[in-house]
Design a protein around this motif. Structure first.
Motif, PDB file in Angstrom:
ATOM      1  N   ALA A  87     -59.036   0.824 -20.382  1.00  0.00           N
ATOM      2  CA  ALA A  87     -58.465  -0.332 -21.075  1.00  0.00           C
ATOM      3  C   ALA A  87     -58.100   0.017 -22.519  1.00  0.00           C
ATOM      4  O   ALA A  87     -57.056  -0.417 -23.033  1.00  0.00           O
ATOM      5  CB  ALA A  87     -59.445  -1.501 -21.042  1.00  0.00           C
ATOM      6  N   MET A  90     -54.865   2.004 -22.497  1.00  0.00           N
ATOM      7  CA  MET A  90     -53.711   1.129 -22.260  1.00  0.00           C
ATOM      8  C   MET A  90     -53.396   0.297 -23.500  1.00  0.00           C
ATOM      9  O   MET A  90     -52.237   0.109 -23.871  1.00  0.00           O
ATOM     10  CB  MET A  90     -53.985   0.218 -21.064  1.00  0.00           C
ATOM     11  CG  MET A  90     -54.126   0.964 -19.741  1.00  0.00           C
ATOM     12  SD  MET A  90     -54.713  -0.086 -18.395  1.00  0.00           S
ATOM     13  CE  MET A  90     -53.299  -1.153 -18.157  1.00  0.00           C
ATOM     14  N   GLY A  91     -54.440  -0.193 -24.170  1.00  0.00           N
ATOM     15  CA  GLY A  91     -54.228  -0.989 -25.370  1.00  0.00           C
ATOM     16  C   GLY A  91     -53.607  -0.188 -26.492  1.00  0.00           C
ATOM     17  O   GLY A  91     -52.796  -0.704 -27.262  1.00  0.00           O
ATOM     18  N   LEU A  95     -50.047  -2.154 -24.821  1.00  0.00           N
ATOM     19  CA  LEU A  95     -50.054  -2.935 -23.588  1.00  0.00           C
ATOM     20  C   LEU A  95     -51.122  -4.017 -23.668  1.00  0.00           C
ATOM     21  O   LEU A  95     -52.243  -3.767 -24.129  1.00  0.00           O
ATOM     22  CB  LEU A  95     -50.326  -2.044 -22.375  1.00  0.00           C
ATOM     23  CG  LEU A  95     -49.288  -0.975 -22.041  1.00  0.00           C
ATOM     24  CD1 LEU A  95     -49.783  -0.108 -20.891  1.00  0.00           C
ATOM     25  CD2 LEU A  95     -47.959  -1.609 -21.672  1.00  0.00           C
ATOM     26  N   ARG A  96     -50.778  -5.217 -23.236  1.00  0.00           N
ATOM     27  CA  ARG A  96     -51.772  -6.276 -23.084  1.00  0.00           C
ATOM     28  C   ARG A  96     -52.534  -6.008 -21.798  1.00  0.00           C
ATOM     29  O   ARG A  96     -51.943  -5.945 -20.719  1.00  0.00           O
ATOM     30  CB  ARG A  96     -51.099  -7.634 -23.021  1.00  0.00           C
ATOM     31  CG  ARG A  96     -50.435  -8.065 -24.316  1.00  0.00           C
ATOM     32  CD  ARG A  96     -49.733  -9.384 -24.150  1.00  0.00           C
ATOM     33  NE  ARG A  96     -50.640 -10.391 -23.624  1.00  0.00           N
ATOM     34  CZ  ARG A  96     -50.246 -11.490 -22.993  1.00  0.00           C
ATOM     35  NH1 ARG A  96     -48.968 -11.710 -22.774  1.00  0.00           N
ATOM     36  NH2 ARG A  96     -51.127 -12.361 -22.562  1.00  0.00           N
ATOM     37  N   VAL A  97     -53.839  -5.845 -21.916  1.00  0.00           N
ATOM     38  CA  VAL A  97     -54.665  -5.450 -20.773  1.00  0.00           C
ATOM     39  C   VAL A  97     -55.250  -6.685 -20.114  1.00  0.00           C
ATOM     40  O   VAL A  97     -55.845  -7.541 -20.778  1.00  0.00           O
ATOM     41  CB  VAL A  97     -55.784  -4.485 -21.214  1.00  0.00           C
ATOM     42  CG1 VAL A  97     -56.609  -4.052 -20.003  1.00  0.00           C
ATOM     43  CG2 VAL A  97     -55.179  -3.272 -21.909  1.00  0.00           C
ATOM     44  N   GLY A 116     -51.423  -3.694 -17.128  1.00  0.00           N
ATOM     45  CA  GLY A 116     -50.917  -3.503 -18.483  1.00  0.00           C
ATOM     46  C   GLY A 116     -49.564  -4.179 -18.625  1.00  0.00           C
ATOM     47  O   GLY A 116     -48.624  -3.848 -17.892  1.00  0.00           O
ATOM     48  N   ARG A 118     -46.408  -5.085 -21.062  1.00  0.00           N
ATOM     49  CA  ARG A 118     -45.760  -4.711 -22.306  1.00  0.00           C
ATOM     50  C   ARG A 118     -44.881  -5.855 -22.810  1.00  0.00           C
ATOM     51  O   ARG A 118     -44.035  -6.381 -22.079  1.00  0.00           O
ATOM     52  CB  ARG A 118     -44.898  -3.461 -22.116  1.00  0.00           C
ATOM     53  CG  ARG A 118     -44.216  -2.987 -23.401  1.00  0.00           C
ATOM     54  CD  ARG A 118     -43.423  -1.720 -23.179  1.00  0.00           C
ATOM     55  NE  ARG A 118     -44.283  -0.622 -22.806  1.00  0.00           N
ATOM     56  CZ  ARG A 118     -44.986   0.118 -23.652  1.00  0.00           C
ATOM     57  NH1 ARG A 118     -44.916  -0.172 -24.958  1.00  0.00           N
ATOM     58  NH2 ARG A 118     -45.750   1.099 -23.248  1.00  0.00           N
ATOM     59  N   THR A 149     -54.692  -3.239 -28.673  1.00  0.00           N
ATOM     60  CA  THR A 149     -53.311  -3.704 -28.495  1.00  0.00           C
ATOM     61  C   THR A 149     -52.737  -4.212 -29.806  1.00  0.00           C
ATOM     62  O   THR A 149     -51.614  -3.862 -30.195  1.00  0.00           O
ATOM     63  CB  THR A 149     -53.254  -4.814 -27.436  1.00  0.00           C
ATOM     64  OG1 THR A 149     -53.822  -4.340 -26.214  1.00  0.00           O
ATOM     65  CG2 THR A 149     -51.827  -5.257 -27.186  1.00  0.00           C
TER      66      THR A 149
END
Length: 387
Positions: A87, A90-91, A95-97, A116, A118, A149
């Motif tokens: 996570a 990805m952040g 990206l909003r996880v 994820g 965007r 993020t």
């Protein structure tokens, strides 16, 4: 929206038809406190079997997960660390996880995975933010997303350092909603003034951030598009609501509505406002110079016993020719591009500063001195010709 992105993904991978196989029984909508949305549904082929499907912030979903989907072994600490690491990665990519899970009970879930989402920065926003920063405007990000993020987006906008080490070396630049809740008023004002990013923030904390900045005598403009933003928009000095994506409540609470939902429009509005203000000051400086000069000239000649150098018709002519067109031209003069590089002025400061009054007085003195010299020179023969 989040749901729209998930539906689009289901269409891409070819599983959107599965929705018709399930019947929704109960729903627990998303709230800023729980940061999750839960749905109790049953399969039409097995109506007796009911399962909870949960999506939301990882830190709120993962504690209720006991194992991975399809496995009997319980989640180990290493498994949870691996999920959190994924996570975080990805952040860091802006990206909003979103975590998803399912299970027989909301607190007995099987972890399914991470999504994820965007939400890319719109074209021109980075340049607008840079221009605002050069002009002394403080830009802050207030979001409900995770820290990584929010920090990644702030870095892309140029609000933070360009490298991860730059960001980690200044932890005070990011403050969580939980940290704000635990602070007293004085500490909150200091933290809000220093921080650039506020993450995992609830609606009630948004208005707290606005009031903390206002307590520092700052003029606060707040942007928002959701119903939860209405209180903060109403409490800010300038509430900026989104016209396209904003809700009716949001638009009703805002003072300014962006029809195109473009952040660059805010910069254009600030530029226009600054231009109007400086044009008004130029207009006042010119008007004061000519008016003080005319009054001083008549007063000085009267006190010194000289004939009045200006009769009524000449004063009227000066008002028409000198005060009219030049003053109007100054009032509608195009905005100077360098005006955005000038710092914001304090609201408490008057429009007419001592500097402007001194400049107007200096100009008036030059005008009076010039007219008096010409008048004295022409009056040496003691004869007044027709005027």
């Amino acid at each position: 929206s989040t749901e729209g992105a998930l539906l689009r993904l289901s269409q891409k991978v070819g599983v959107s038809h599965l929705k018709r196989s399930y019947k929704r029984l109960t729903e627990r909508p998303f709230t800023s406190e729980s940061k999750t949305m839960s749905v109790l549904a049953s399969n039409t082929n097995e109506p007796v079997k009911q399962l909870w499907y949960v999506k939301g912030a990882l830190e709120n979903v993962l504690p209720n997960c006991r194992s991975f989907f399809g496995q009997k072994d319980l989640l180990t600490e290493q498994d949870r660390e691996d999920i959190n690491s994924a996570a975080l990665l990805m952040g860091s990519r802006s990206l909003r996880v979103l975590a998803v899970a399912q299970g027989p009970e909301p607190d007995q879930l099987f972890f399914l995975g991470l999504f994820g989402i965007r939400d890319p920065i719109r074209p021109g926003v980075s340049e607008s933010v840079s221009s605002l920063l050069r002009g002394g405007v403080k830009v802050k990000i207030v979001t409900g997303d995770a820290r990584e993020t929010a920090m990644s987006v702030a870095r892309d906008l140029g609000l933070l350092g360009n490298t991860l080490s730059d960001i980690e070396s200044a932890p005070h630049l990011a403050v969580s909603g939980k940290e704000l809740e635990d602070m007293d008023s004085r500490s909150k004002e200091d933290a809000v003034s220093r921080a650039v990013v506020f993450y995992r923030v609830t609606p009630k904390l948004k208005i707290a951030i606005v009031r903390a900045l206002q307590a520092r005598k700052e003029v606060v403009a707040m942007t928002g598009d959701g119903t939860n933003d209405a209180i903060a928009l109403r409490g800010a000095d300038i509430g900026v609501a989104m016209g396209k994506s904003g809700t009716d409540v949001c638009r009703e609470a805002g003072d300014l509505i962006l029809i195109n939902d473009n952040f660059s429009t805010i910069m254009a509005a600030i530029e226009e406002g600054k231009g109007i203000f400086y044009n008004i000051r130029n207009f006042l400086r010119f008007q004061l110079s000519t008016s003080i000069a005319a009054i001083s000239l008549i007063a000085i000649t009267t006190m010194m016993g000289y004939p009045n150098p200006l009769n009524a018709m000449q004063i009227l002519w000066i008002n028409i020719i000198m005060d009219g067109p030049p003053a109007q031209s100054l009032g509608v003069e195009p905005v100077d591009r360098d005006v955005m590089n000038k710092p914001p002025r304090q609201v408490s400061k008057p429009v007419l500063s001592w500097r402007i009054l001194f400049g107007a007085g200096l100009n008036a003195f030059a005008i009076v001195a010039g007219v008096m010299w010409v008048f004295q020179h022409e009056m040496q023969d003691k004869v007044i010709t027709r005027r």
